[in-house]
Enzyme design. Structure first.
Site, mmCIF file in Angstrom:
data_model
loop_
_atom_site.group_PDB
_atom_site.id
_atom_site.type_symbol
_atom_site.label_atom_id
_atom_site.label_comp_id
_atom_site.label_asym_id
_atom_site.label_seq_id
_atom_site.Cartn_x
_atom_site.Cartn_y
_atom_site.Cartn_z
ATOM 1 N N HIS A 185 34.472 54.461 29.347
ATOM 2 C CA HIS A 185 34.582 54.826 30.790
ATOM 3 C C HIS A 185 36.106 54.772 31.421
ATOM 4 O O HIS A 185 36.606 55.407 32.231
ATOM 5 C CB HIS A 185 33.559 54.272 31.729
ATOM 6 C CG HIS A 185 32.327 54.809 31.616
ATOM 7 N ND1 HIS A 185 31.056 54.012 31.934
ATOM 8 C CD2 HIS A 185 31.598 55.923 31.198
ATOM 9 C CE1 HIS A 185 30.184 54.818 31.774
ATOM 10 N NE2 HIS A 185 30.354 55.874 31.414
ATOM 11 N N GLU A 427 39.818 80.233 3.283
ATOM 12 C CA GLU A 427 40.370 78.855 2.958
ATOM 13 C C GLU A 427 40.535 78.510 1.596
ATOM 14 O O GLU A 427 41.017 77.512 1.043
ATOM 15 C CB GLU A 427 39.629 77.820 3.730
ATOM 16 C CG GLU A 427 37.958 77.622 3.171
ATOM 17 C CD GLU A 427 37.450 76.514 4.087
ATOM 18 O OE1 GLU A 427 38.087 75.617 4.685
ATOM 19 O OE2 GLU A 427 36.343 76.684 4.143
ATOM 20 N N ASP A 451 42.437 73.621 4.458
ATOM 21 C CA ASP A 451 42.290 73.773 3.155
ATOM 22 C C ASP A 451 42.940 74.867 2.263
ATOM 23 O O ASP A 451 43.242 74.760 1.209
ATOM 24 C CB ASP A 451 40.584 74.169 2.814
ATOM 25 C CG ASP A 451 39.856 72.925 3.045
ATOM 26 O OD1 ASP A 451 40.201 72.053 2.342
ATOM 27 O OD2 ASP A 451 38.824 73.089 3.947
ATOM 28 N N CYS A 498 41.613 78.674 12.383
ATOM 29 C CA CYS A 498 40.626 77.743 12.850
ATOM 30 C C CYS A 498 41.350 76.382 12.101
ATOM 31 O O CYS A 498 41.015 75.119 12.443
ATOM 32 C CB CYS A 498 39.234 77.615 12.866
ATOM 33 S SG CYS A 498 38.619 77.713 11.296
#
Ligand code: PEP
Ligand code: MG
Length: 566
Positions: A185, A427, A451, A498
């Site tokens: 928090h 990849e 990768d 990505c």
């Protein structure tokens, strides 16, 4: 010193050390139970009044969502189980302090053992409640944080939400604590207040005193105590740069992602858990380009059932509303181990029985996942993505399994998106070389540069000794990326990226030139990527790409890109 970088930015100021109070008490048996119950009820009422006031302060100064933390404390104390247990102990002759401690400790013990992050957070909520109640019962007064001078760096063992609620933004320029992580928090509130924070610095409260000078680098997780003038000057410059960059980035909130000459692209996010989708929305992501589903498998001591997976995927889909969610199917093996799956030890795990290879070898496990994803696709825009593809057969085999699952679900009367897209991650060196063939089989591509770099350069991603070769700016990797994007463009299928390179400011102009359609990045990098993309026209990017692709070494490539960087 180093700690966890919990809230970005640079703070330089004078320390206010929040000392822990002695909350020990004499646990003698009480004689007057009724009087003790009255003392206990009065403490509970005072706690409720103070907490409600703090919730109101947070709502006014920070926001309604953050105020929910204090409202949660109110709800917990209002729950008859907790106060009922405490009353029972008082009736049995314990003093109120002992009752509060024993009951809270019991719940803390229970919640802290749970796997779920949110449940574990409950343990720290209850610890906060316990400390507040003990302070009231023992008559201990806290430092009034609302009165600290402008330019203060707060140093505390833990910064509880109750303390944070008193912070006056502008007076506190940094926070350092001994405990807490990115999701605690204190971290959430520090981020909401935009105060740089470094958490989990061991024994910091014992190493500093009031009025010491501190630098808090909440982006890197570094702190300096009483640094010399040069270091201060260096961080003053860093702070100016950060503030300027933040102000520029804010202009991109809520905007589309477009290049300088008006070509719109998609800017998605990479996530690991369904709740990360909230982060993607908060950071202004336009969809999920990579949901790393293996985290669902890693978080549990057993294989997640179809129902558990369905619920998790649906949660992310619900959070994203009408935005795309690309779920990558189980990508285990290599550096991602799952103990209960008993994967055999292999000589070369990165080249072994992993990812789609494992899934096709274990069709029952794979079908459970595909059915979960298909069922979630009834609730939004879901796509399936296959990891570690190396040949056309794998894509065909996965598609056949997807069709099998569709037929089963149909016969069971369960809903799913009939036209769900199945794409592949590109990849591996193999996938890149046959990108034109894969583009005929797949509905979309997403380039996994993490990768792709490793497999193209024959470098283990995690091996420091060969890390100098692990760079997406190596000419071989750049050619590979260009080839993949061209193949997708020619076949007319969308192509995204990505891997981490998608958010690299140096890589972005090359991706614009090559014709990338979708960038998927860590949520915190959405605005930076949108800002960089907005600076380049295709023509400028093409000129730079032409030059860079003629360079023979990584060092020359990086130097040329840095030279041209905007
Ligand atoms: C990649 O390889 O680039 C990728 C995005 O996947 P991961 O990092 O999960 O292997
Ligand atoms: Mg990968």
């Amino acid at each position: 010193m180093k700690g966890i970088a919990a809230s970005r930015g640079i703070g330089i100021g004078s320390i206010c050390l929040i000392v822990e109070h002695d909350l020990s008490f004499d646990g003698k048996k009480i004689e007057n139970v009724d009087a003790e119950k009255v003392r206990f009820s009065a403490a509970i009422e005072k706690f409720k009044a103070e907490t409600a006031e703090m919730a109101e302060n947070i709502r006014k100064n920070i926001g309604p969502k953050e105020a929910e933390i204090m409202e949660g404390h109110l709800a917990m104390i209002a729950d008859p189980t907790m106060s009922g247990e405490m009353t029972k102990m008082i009736e049995a002759g314990q003093c109120a302090e002992a009752a509060v401690t024993a009951v809270c400790d019991m719940f803390i013990g229970m919640f802290s053992k749970m796997e779920d992050d949110l449940m574990r957070q409950r343990a720290s909520d209850i610890s906060d409640i316990k400390i507040s109640l003990l302070k009231i019962l023992l008559g201990v007064e806290d430092v009034d944080i609302s009165k600290v001078a402008p330019g203060t760096v707060l140093v505390a063992h833990d910064l509880t939400p109750s303390m944070t609620s008193q912070i006056v933004k502008g007076n506190v320029v940094g926070i350092i604590t001994e405990v807490g992580g990115k999701t605690s928090h204190s971290a959430i509130l520090a981020r909401a207040l935009e105060i740089p924070a470094v958490l989990s610095v061991p024994d910091i409260t014992k190493q500093v005193k009031d009025k010491d000078t501190a630098i808090v680098d909440g982006t890197e997780g570094d702190i300096y105590i009483n640094p010399d003038g040069d270091v201060i000057a260096q961080y003053v410059r860093k702070r100016e740069d950060y503030v300027r960059a933040q102000a520029e980035l804010k202009k991109f909130v809520g905007k589309k992602t477009v290049t300088a000459d008006g070509k719109e692209v998609e800017l998605f996010c990479n996530i690991g858990t369904p709740t990360d989708a909230k982060k993607a929305i908060e950071c202004d992501g336009e969809g999920i380009g990579l949901f790393r589903s293996e985290f669902l498998f890693m978080d549990k001591p057993h294989l997640p059932s179809e129902e558990e997976q369905f619920m998790a995927y649906k949660e992310a889909v619900d959070i994203m509303g009408d935005k795309t969610v690309i779920i990558r199917t189980l990508d285990i093996g290599g550096d991602k181990e799952i103990p209960y799956m008993d994967l055999e030890k292999e000589e070369n795990p990165f080249l072994g029985f992993r990812a789609v290879r494992y899934c096709l070898g274990n069709p029952e496990i794979y079908k459970t996942q595909l059915r979960g994803i298909l069922r979630a696709s009834a609730f939004g825009k879901v796509k399936i993505m296959i990891p570690l593809v190396t040949c056309v057969d794998e894509v065909r085999a996965v598609k056949a399994l997807v069709e099998e699952c569709k037929a089963e679900l149909k016969s069971e009367g369960k809903k799913f998106d009939e036209n769900i897209e199945v794409g592949c991650m590109v990849e591996t060196a193999a996938a890149s070389l046959i990108a034109d063939m894969l583009a005929k089989e797949a509905d979309f591509f997403s380039i996994g540069t993490n990768d792709l770099t490793g497999y193209t350069m024959s470098v283990d991603r995690g091996n420091a000794k060969v890390a100098n070769l692990y760079s997406a700016f190596q000419p071989a990797v750049l050619r590979s990326i260009k080839n993949i994007i061209s193949a997708a463009n020619e076949a007319g299928i969308p192509v995204g990226m990505c891997g981490e390179a998608a958010a690299d400011p140096l890589m972005i102009p090359l991706l614009i030139s090559f014709g990338l359609d979708e960038y998927s990045v860590n949520p915190v990098l959405v605005l930076t990527a949108r800002c960089i993309i907005s600076k380049w026209t295709k023509e400028e990017a093409d000129a730079l790409a032409d030059k860079v692709l003629s360079l023979a070494t990584e060092a020359e490539v990086v130097a040329a890109l840095k030279d041209a960087a905007k």
